[in-house]
Each structure stands twice: as structure tokens, then as C-alpha cells.
Design an enzyme around this catalytic site. Structure first.
Site, PDB file in Angstrom:
ATOM      1  CD  GLU A  53      -1.797  -2.341   1.646  1.00  0.00           C
ATOM      2  OE1 GLU A  53      -0.611  -2.597   1.948  1.00  0.00           O
ATOM      3  OE2 GLU A  53      -2.729  -3.161   1.789  1.00  0.00           O
ATOM      4  CG  PHE A 115      -9.800  -9.130  12.064  1.00  0.00           C
ATOM      5  CD1 PHE A 115      -8.536  -9.564  12.451  1.00  0.00           C
ATOM      6  CD2 PHE A 115     -10.128  -9.172  10.722  1.00  0.00           C
ATOM      7  CE1 PHE A 115      -7.619 -10.027  11.510  1.00  0.00           C
ATOM      8  CE2 PHE A 115      -9.227  -9.640   9.776  1.00  0.00           C
ATOM      9  CZ  PHE A 115      -7.965 -10.062  10.173  1.00  0.00           C
ATOM     10  CD  GLN A 116      -7.450  -6.962   8.366  1.00  0.00           C
ATOM     11  OE1 GLN A 116      -8.368  -6.677   7.600  1.00  0.00           O
ATOM     12  NE2 GLN A 116      -6.340  -7.562   7.971  1.00  0.00           N
ATOM     13  CE  LYS A 165     -17.392  -5.883   4.907  1.00  0.00           C
ATOM     14  NZ  LYS A 165     -16.764  -7.170   5.247  1.00  0.00           N
ATOM     15  CG  MET A 477      23.176  11.171   1.445  1.00  0.00           C
ATOM     16  SD  MET A 477      24.409  12.235   0.672  1.00  0.00           S
ATOM     17  CE  MET A 477      23.467  12.914  -0.690  1.00  0.00           C
TER      18      MET A 477
HETATM   19  C1  LIG Z   1      12.894   5.222   4.165  1.00  0.00           C
HETATM   20  C2  LIG Z   1      14.226   5.815   4.454  1.00  0.00           C
HETATM   21  N1  LIG Z   1      15.064   5.230   5.325  1.00  0.00           N
HETATM   22  C3  LIG Z   1      16.291   5.765   5.559  1.00  0.00           C
HETATM   23  C4  LIG Z   1      16.685   6.911   4.959  1.00  0.00           C
HETATM   24  C5  LIG Z   1      18.048   7.521   5.253  1.00  0.00           C
HETATM   25  N2  LIG Z   1      18.857   7.551   4.027  1.00  0.00           N
HETATM   26  C6  LIG Z   1      19.007   8.647   3.256  1.00  0.00           C
HETATM   27  S1  LIG Z   1      19.941   8.391   1.908  1.00  0.00           S
HETATM   28  C7  LIG Z   1      20.224   6.795   2.341  1.00  0.00           C
HETATM   29  C8  LIG Z   1      21.081   5.903   1.502  1.00  0.00           C
HETATM   30  C9  LIG Z   1      20.462   5.564   0.209  1.00  0.00           C
HETATM   31  O1  LIG Z   1      21.213   4.526  -0.355  1.00  0.00           O
HETATM   32  P1  LIG Z   1      20.996   4.119  -1.856  1.00  0.00           P
HETATM   33  O2  LIG Z   1      19.544   3.926  -2.127  1.00  0.00           O
HETATM   34  O3  LIG Z   1      21.881   2.989  -2.197  1.00  0.00           O
HETATM   35  O4  LIG Z   1      21.415   5.438  -2.640  1.00  0.00           O
HETATM   36  P2  LIG Z   1      22.880   6.092  -2.745  1.00  0.00           P
HETATM   37  O5  LIG Z   1      22.990   7.126  -1.706  1.00  0.00           O
HETATM   38  O6  LIG Z   1      23.885   5.004  -2.561  1.00  0.00           O
HETATM   39  O7  LIG Z   1      22.908   6.694  -4.098  1.00  0.00           O
HETATM   40  C10 LIG Z   1      19.574   6.486   3.540  1.00  0.00           C
HETATM   41  C11 LIG Z   1      19.646   5.172   4.205  1.00  0.00           C
HETATM   42  C12 LIG Z   1      15.760   7.514   4.081  1.00  0.00           C
HETATM   43  N3  LIG Z   1      16.020   8.682   3.460  1.00  0.00           N
HETATM   44  N4  LIG Z   1      14.561   6.946   3.826  1.00  0.00           N
END
Ligand SMILES: Cc1ncc(C[n+]2csc(CCOP(=O)(O)OP(=O)(O)O)c2C)c(N)n1
Ligand SMILES: [Mg+2]
Lengths: 576, 181
Positions: A53, A115-116, A165, A477
Site C-alpha cells: 500500500e 479485527f483490523q 463497512k 549518502m
Molecule cells: C525510508 C528511508 N530510510 C532511511 C533513509 C536515510 N537515508 C538517506 S539516503 C540513504 C542511503 C540511500 O542509499 P541508496 O539507495 O543505495 O542510494 P545512494 O545514496 O547510494 O545513491 C539512507 C539510508 C531515508 N532517506 N529513507
């Protein structure tokens, strides 16, 4: 069926959606929403069955961002509804108009932990513009009509309608006119404040070093032509926020490109040296201001935003106008004096200095594949005309730096929330909204693994998107921050991936791997030529970093610059 | 500094949650919040006293105006331009030896005694926040056993223009009670 004949609440839901102009919804069925799914087949609406979802919300979000129309989501109660939360928060922070319809347990069971049963209106209160709990069939149409009006009006955003519902099953007559929404207009912006307009004009007249800060609001307001007219008439350069990219063309002579944390150093310097900021539909997020105390210290500030609560929030301004940007600019334009600011534009050009030399896209091919190269090549090969949907991370910033977006709604990205997993589902939504567009996903190996189950949705729905997975073997990142600020301790950032080519094969789509720059063009062409969705895995340099960079909490001009070519030559890709 | 906001809302279930959630989420510090019916059955009226600077108070007003259920928000000026009233019930220890002294004080503050027990009195006092605080301070040495306050209800003096303008666009008979949370 005539209006007078009674319908079930479920039928009234679809009746309302169709009348609101909806032809596509994204959803996932379950017990509490079953009566609504049962009635769906009677109406001319395409239902896209997602694999989670959360992805339904991102798809609706991509659909809305690509087209400007309201995206619609349908889900069941309980876990179906809670799975929407991340998507709603993403849409809320980036002002996307959405309507999410959830089933709820029967009204007699409300509050019994049936439920749910979850209190989804309570849970989503802070991540929606408004929400409704509908317990009677006769309230379905007024709630849905108002939900659309609220989602679209003012600063757009997501609205959730939770329908029990029994409200779906019981009957009511349709009174479309009687359900005309009006409460969303309670706080329409007052007529334009003439005194504020006059002050703004005076500031523009006096300014020697003005700069426009172009944000997402330009797109939402449809004010591209007005912003360009003002910029050209008064010879004012513009810098863009991440979500502003594409709102005004990147290749326009007055475009400086992106500002902020990963903006070019000379763009940020221009902001720091400016004597007037014209902030159009942006909100001074910490990612664009850096340290607030030292932000644009010499500048008077004019802030125009439809959301009055954004004005004087973080950055105190001299002229604050809460109104639709297009309306304000149309009122201002005839009075704005024609000007020539070549001296100011010249000094900004001067600050570019050696930036171009350091820029990786201008370095000789050393056999390594850099994500920046991939983005630059993708831009060239698609002639800058693709709709690019990016995920979150380093690849997102490289895309923003190297893919020059000229077209409106041509970059879709989760800016405010930074939601990993956004790109693939949002791209599927975008493609459904604009079938004629060439849609590219740019995702990291981390984020892509969050929602890649939606590949099967693309296959089932026969949707073609092209996917570039930038595989650096890291949550890049975060790894970059660890390299810069945590002495290189890579806690939980190395990430393994499946064999993406085999993965593509398993989904029955075109898949290819690219290791060197020489292969990029052919692979991109191969993906474009493939009949359905296609995936390219780009195996890029693992420990590359996004430059330049304003470290969190530093002043905007206090940037970590790109390493100079000599440093690069000695140490490989990453000097850190 | 404390600011007094008067918020007119739809009288629907859940509206109080929306307002309270907004204050919590945005970090606005509520001193007191009261809510009650108005001269119009479909409209509720809240008085919110917030402890904050002027700019933040103004931003709170703008955020409130974004709520679909909010008809109008007034930020009352400070000082004597408002009537601000709070009601307190104070159970004070007042055995036979101290009782007359306490009753005298009640007189001075123009408060009322609403319950008399063997060793305690319950005093009811209506007035400005300052008056109530003064009474509480005065009674403290006798031993306050229980203190309950309503929180402020406020109204601007005179005929404020904004209220007339604000309430006008309300249409009646459109929303039904069960529809909105
Ligand atoms: C849902 C979620 N969890 C954690 C983060 C923290 N976060 C920001 S950038 C990143 C790394 C992303 O890695 P990747 O998808 O491999 O992209 P890259 O930076 O390597 O290009 C993370 C974990 C986020 N932005 N969103
Ligand atoms: Mg990665």
C-alpha cells in the site's frame, strides 16, 4: 441511474470519484473495503493493483506530480491503512494533492479493537491536510467532494477518507449539488495587499544584486511564464530548490542551477552576496539555507507563498505576501522596471572560477564509472526531455546536478521527506498520468530494494518505465556522512544486492549491466527500445562522494568543494 | 509572554484533537485551553492562552486558519482591551480557629463559599488570572487541599470588526454531525 434512485455507499464512492474526473486509482483490497471493490466493476475506472500500500500512495503521488491532477488511493482497514502513512507524509511535505480512501470496520464495532481496526484518522492527523471518518452512506458524497476540494485548494496536500463497512453497504440517494464543498474556502487569501506590492517593487527597483529563489510553488501555481517574464524584464538570475528544478528551465541564460547543501558553490555564494532575495514558492528549508544566522546577511527579502504560516517562519523577511504566486507576479509585472544587471551577473560568472575544471563530467575517462557520468549521459541521450523520477541518496543529488531539467514536472523526487523507495512506484504513476512521456527511474541499490516488488505491478499493468539502478554497494549518502563526519566508520551502510539482471529476468523484463562509461549509450538505447519496463544496473565507483557540500549546520558559503583534479589523480575517486 | 487566541470551530467530534495536535506538533506551549458552545449550536468557541513570543503566536494563528474546521481565529490584544476570566474552586483547610479569617479574605476577594465541611471550605472565585492567583497565594498559608481551575475564557471589549466579518461566511445545515472527525 437517476440521482433520485438510492445507491449503496460503495456506489456513491465511485460515483463521486468519476464525477471528480478520476479515471485511475491505485490500491489493494481487503475485508473492510470489499463492498467498494465489489462495486468498482460498474464504473469506468482503472484500478492498479500494487504490491504494497505504501507504493499505492507513491504511485498516486507520482501520478499527481506528473499531471497536476489529484491522485487517488484505495486501501483496506488496519494494516492496509497503516501502510499508507509513509506515503501520506511524503505527499504532505511536498504538497501533493491526494485523496486516500480506506475501509473501516463497521460503525458498531468502532472503538472495540475489532479485527483490523486501527484509528487511522487519529494516526494520520499530522500527515494529512484533513481527514474524515464516514459512518453513514449519506455522508459519503459530501466527504469525498470536500476531500478533493481540500486536496486541491491553497497549498495542496493529501486527504484521507475512512469509510466504515456499513456506510459502504447501506443506501442513500445522491445529491451532488447539495454536497458542494465550501469549507475549504473559509480562509481564502485576502485580496492582494497593495502596500506590500508597492514595497516589493521598491525593493526590486533599489536592488543591485537581486536573486530569485525558485521553488516548487512555481509549479503548483502554474507561474512559470510569470517568473520568467519578471526575471528577464528585471535581469534577475534565479537559483532553484531541489523541487524547483524544472519549474523554470535549467538551460535558461539566467538560470544558476540548484542552491543549497549540494548546490554549486558559486550559486550559494551569489545568495550570500545578494542584496535582495525574491523567494517564490519556497520555504527556506534547512537544506537550502545552511546556518540560519549567517544566511544571506546582506539581503533584503521578499517572500511570496500561498501558505501564510510559512512566512517569517525561519527567515524573517522584509515583505511577506501570502497569496498565489501567479496572481502576485501578474500584479507586479507591469510595474517592474526593465533593468540591466550585467555587472552582477558578471561577478556571479566570475565566482564559477575553476568549478568547471573540477567538475567530474569534464575529467578524462579514467576507466571508472561515476554516477555523475551516467546522469550526464542520460541527459544527453534523452535530450533532456525525459520525466526523471529519483529515489533518495547520492544518486538523487547527482541527478539534480547533472540532468538539466527544462520541462515543467520533469523531475519528480521526494524532497521534504526524503523517502527511499519512492522512485519506482512514483514513476509507474507518472507514466500512467502521461503515457506519451519517456519516464526514467533513477534509484540507488538501497532504495530500489525497498519497493522493487512494484516491477511486477509495471508488468501486470503493462507500463513501460526505464530504470537506472545506481549500484555503489553502499547506502551511499549515509556512507558519505560517515566518511566525512564519523571518521569513516561504515556502520550498517555496506549493502548487498541481488543480481539485478537475473532479477529483471525473473520479472520478465529487459535487464542489463553496465561497468564502463563506454557501454552507457548502448545500454540506454537498449532500454528505450525494449518493449516494456527495462532495467539497467550501473556498477559505479563505490566510495564516491557528492560535492560540493554544505555540512549540516555550516553557513551556506562554507562548502566542502570538489577535490581538484590533481588530488583526484593521486588518490582515486574519494579524497576523504 | 502570554497571548490569548479565540478560535471559532465547527462543533464536531474530534475538532479539539485537531487543535491540540497542532499546538503539540508545532511546539506551541499551551497555558490553558477552554472550549464551549456559543450562541450558535453548530459553532464552538475555544480560548487558548499560549506562552510564546509575538511572531510564534502569529504563526499559530496562521496554522489554525489552515484547519478545515476552523471558522475564524482572533488574536486578542494585550492588556485591558480584553475581558479574561478564569474560575477556580479551592478547597482550603479551615478549622474552627481559622474559619473567620478565611471568610474575611473570601469577602475581600468577592469570592463565594460553596461548600462547608468540618475542617474545610470550598471557595469559588471568578476573575482575572491575576486575581485568582492572588487569592490562591493568600490562602496558601492556611493549607490548600485541592485546587481546580477552568482556564481562561476571553472576549475583546467593544465590538471587534473581525468577528462580524469572520462569522458571516458560515453556512448552516450543511455538515452533519457524524461526518467529520
Ligand atoms: C525510508 C528511508 N530510510 C532511511 C533513509 C536515510 N537515508 C538517506 S539516503 C540513504 C542511503 C540511500 O542509499 P541508496 O539507495 O543505495 O542510494 P545512494 O545514496 O547510494 O545513491 C539512507 C539510508 C531515508 N532517506 N529513507
Ligand atoms: Mg547505493
Amino acid at each position: 441511474m437517476s440521482e433520485a434512485e438510492s445507491r449503496t455507499g460503495a456506489q456513491l464512492i465511485w460515483e463521486s470519484l468519476v464525477r471528480e474526473g478520476v479515471d485511475t486509482v491505485f490500491g489493494y483490497p481487503g475485508g473492510a473495503i470489499l463492498p467498494t471493490y465489489d462495486a468498482m466493476t460498474e464504473y469506468p475506472v482503472r484500478h492498479v493493483l500494487v504490491r504494497h500500500e505504501q507504493s499505492a500512495v507513491h504511485m498516486a503521488d507520482g501520478y499527481a506530480r506528473a499531471s497536476g491532477r489529484v491522485g487517488v488511493v484505495v486501501a483496506t482497514s488496519g494494516p492496509g491503512a497503516t501502510n499508507l502513512v509513509t506515503g501520506l507524509a511524503t505527499a504532505m511535505l511536498d504538497s501533493t494533492p491526494l485523496v486516500a480512501i480506506t475501509g473501516q470496520v463497521g460503525s458498531g464495532l468502532l472503538g472495540t479493537d475489532a479485527f483490523q481496526e486501527v484509528d487511522i484518522t487519529g494516526i494520520t492527523l499530522p500527515v494529512t491536510k484533513h481527514n474524515y471518518l464516514v459512518t453513514r452512506a449519506e455522508d459519503v458524497v459530501p466527504a469525498i467532494r470536500e476531500a478533493f476540494a481540500v486536496a486541491r485548494s491553497g497549498r495542496p496536500g493529501p486527504v484521507l477518507v475512512d469509510i466504515t463497512k456499513d456506510a459502504q453497504q447501506s443506501r442513500a440517494t445522491l445529491d451532488w449539488e447539495g454536497a458542494k464543498p465550501w469549507r475549504h474556502q473559509r480562509h481564502l487569501p485576502p485580496p492582494l495587499d497593495q502596500a506590500a506590492l508597492a514595497e516589493a517593487l521598491e525593493l526590486i527597483r533599489q536592488a543591485k544584486r537581486p536573486i530569485i529563489l525558485a521553488g516548487h510553488g512555481i509549479q503548483l501555481s502554474g507561474a512559470r511564464a510569470e517568473v520568467l517574464a519578471l526575471a528577464e524584464r528585471a535581469d534577475i538570475p534565479f537559483a532553484l530548490t531541489l523541487l524547483g528544478l524544472g519549474a523554470v528551465p535549467a538551460t535558461h541564460p539566467l538560470s544558476l542551477g540548484m542552491m543549497g547543501m549540494h548546490g554549486e558553490a558559486w550559486v550559494n555564494r551569489a545568495i550570500q552576496e545578494a542584496d535582495l532575495l525574491l523567494a517564490f514558492g519556497m520555504r527556506f528549508d534547512d537544506r537550502v539555507t545552511g546556518k540560519l544566522k549567517e544566511y544571506a546577511p546582506h539581503a533584503k527579502k521578499i517572500h511570496i507563498d500561498i501558505d501564510a504560516s510559512e512566512l517569517n517562519k525561519l527567515v524573517p523577511v522584509d515583505v511577506a505576501i501570502a497569496a498565489d504566486l501567479g496572481d502576485v507576479l501578474r500584479a507586479l509585472l507591469p510595474e517592474v522596471p526593465v533593468a540591466d544587471r550585467s555587472a552582477w551577473l558578471g561577478s556571479i560568472r566570475g565566482w564559477r572560477g575553476d568549478s568547471a575544471v573540477r567538475d567530474i563530467k569534464n575529467l578524462p575517462d579514467d576507466g571508472h564509472l561515476y554516477a555523475a557520468h551516467v546522469m550526464h549521459d542520460l541527459w544527453r541521450l534523452t535530450k533532456g526531455e525525459a520525466v526523471v523520477v529519483t529515489d533518495v541518496g547520492q544518486h538523487q543529488m547527482w541527478e539534480a546536478q547533472y540532468y538539466k531539467h527544462d520541462g515543467e514536472r520533469s523531475l519528480l523526487t521526494s524532497g521534504g521527506a526524503g523517502t527511499m523507495g519512492f522512485a519506482l512506484p512514483a514513476a509507474i504513476g507518472a507514466k500512467l498520468a502521461r503515457p506519451e512521456a519517456e519516464v526514467w527511474v533513477v534509484a540507488g541499490d538501497g532504495g530500489f530494494q525497498m519497493t522493487f516488488a512494484e516491477l511486477m505491478t509495471a508488468v501486470q499493468e503493462d507500463v513501460k518505465v526505464n530504470i537506472a539502478v545506481i549500484n555503489n554497494g553502499f547506502l551511499g549518502m549515509v556512507r558519505q556522512w560517515q566518511a566525512l563526519f564519523y571518521e569513516g566508520r561504515y556502520a550498517a551502510t555496506p549493502i548487498l544486492s541481488p543480481d539485478f539482471v537475473k532479477l529483471a529476468e525473473a520479472f520478465g523484463i529487459h535487464g542489463q549491466r553496465v561497468d564502463t562509461r563506454g557501454e552507457v549509450a548502448a545500454a540506454v538505447e537498449g532500454a528505450r527500445a525494449a518493449k516494456g519496463t527495462a532495467l539497467i544496473e550501473f556498477k559505479v565507483e563505490q566510495e564516491d562522494s557528492v560535492y560540493p557540500m554544505v555540512p549540516a549546520g555550516a553557513a551556506l558559503h562554507d562548502m566542502i568543494r570538489r577535490p581538484s583534479p590533481s588530488v583526484l589523480a593521486e588518490t582515486g575517486s574519494d579524497p576523504v | 509572554m502570554s497571548h490569548v487566541l479565540v478560535v471559532y470551530t465547527d462543533d464536531e467530534p474530534g475538532v479539539l484533537t485537531r487543535v491540540a495536535s497542532l499546538f503539540r506538533r508545532r511546539g506551541f506551549n499551551i497555558h490553558s485551553l477552554t472550549v464551549g458552545p456559543t450562541e450558535r449550536p453548530e459553532v464552538s468557541r475555544m480560548t487558548v492562552v499560549v506562552d510564546t513570543d509575538e511572531a510564534t503566536a502569529r504563526r499559530a494563528v496562521e496554522h489554525l486558519r489552515k484547519l478545515v474546521n476552523v471558522l475564524e481565529v482572533q488574536q486578542l490584544g494585550s492588556g485591558g482591551v480584553n475581558v479574561v476570566r478564569d474560575l477556580a474552586l479551592i478547597r482550603v483547610s479551615a478549622g474552627p480557629s481559622k474559619r473567620s479569617e478565611v471568610l474575611q479574605l473570601v469577602e475581600v476577594f468577592r469570592a463565594n463559599v460553596v461548600d462547608i465541611a468540618e475542617d474545610t471550605l470550598v471557595i469559588e472565585c471568578t476573575g482575572s488570572l491575576a486575581k485568582i492567583e492572588a487569592l490562591v497565594d493568600t490562602l496558601r498559608p492556611f493549607g490548600i487541599i485541592e485546587l481546580g481551575r477552568t482556564g481562561a475564557v476571553a472576549m475583546a471589549r467593544g465590538t471587534p470588526v473581525s468577528r462580524k466579518a469572520a462569522i458571516a461566511p458560515l453556512r448552516t445545515g450543511t455538515s452533519s454531525g457524524s461526518m467529520s472527525v
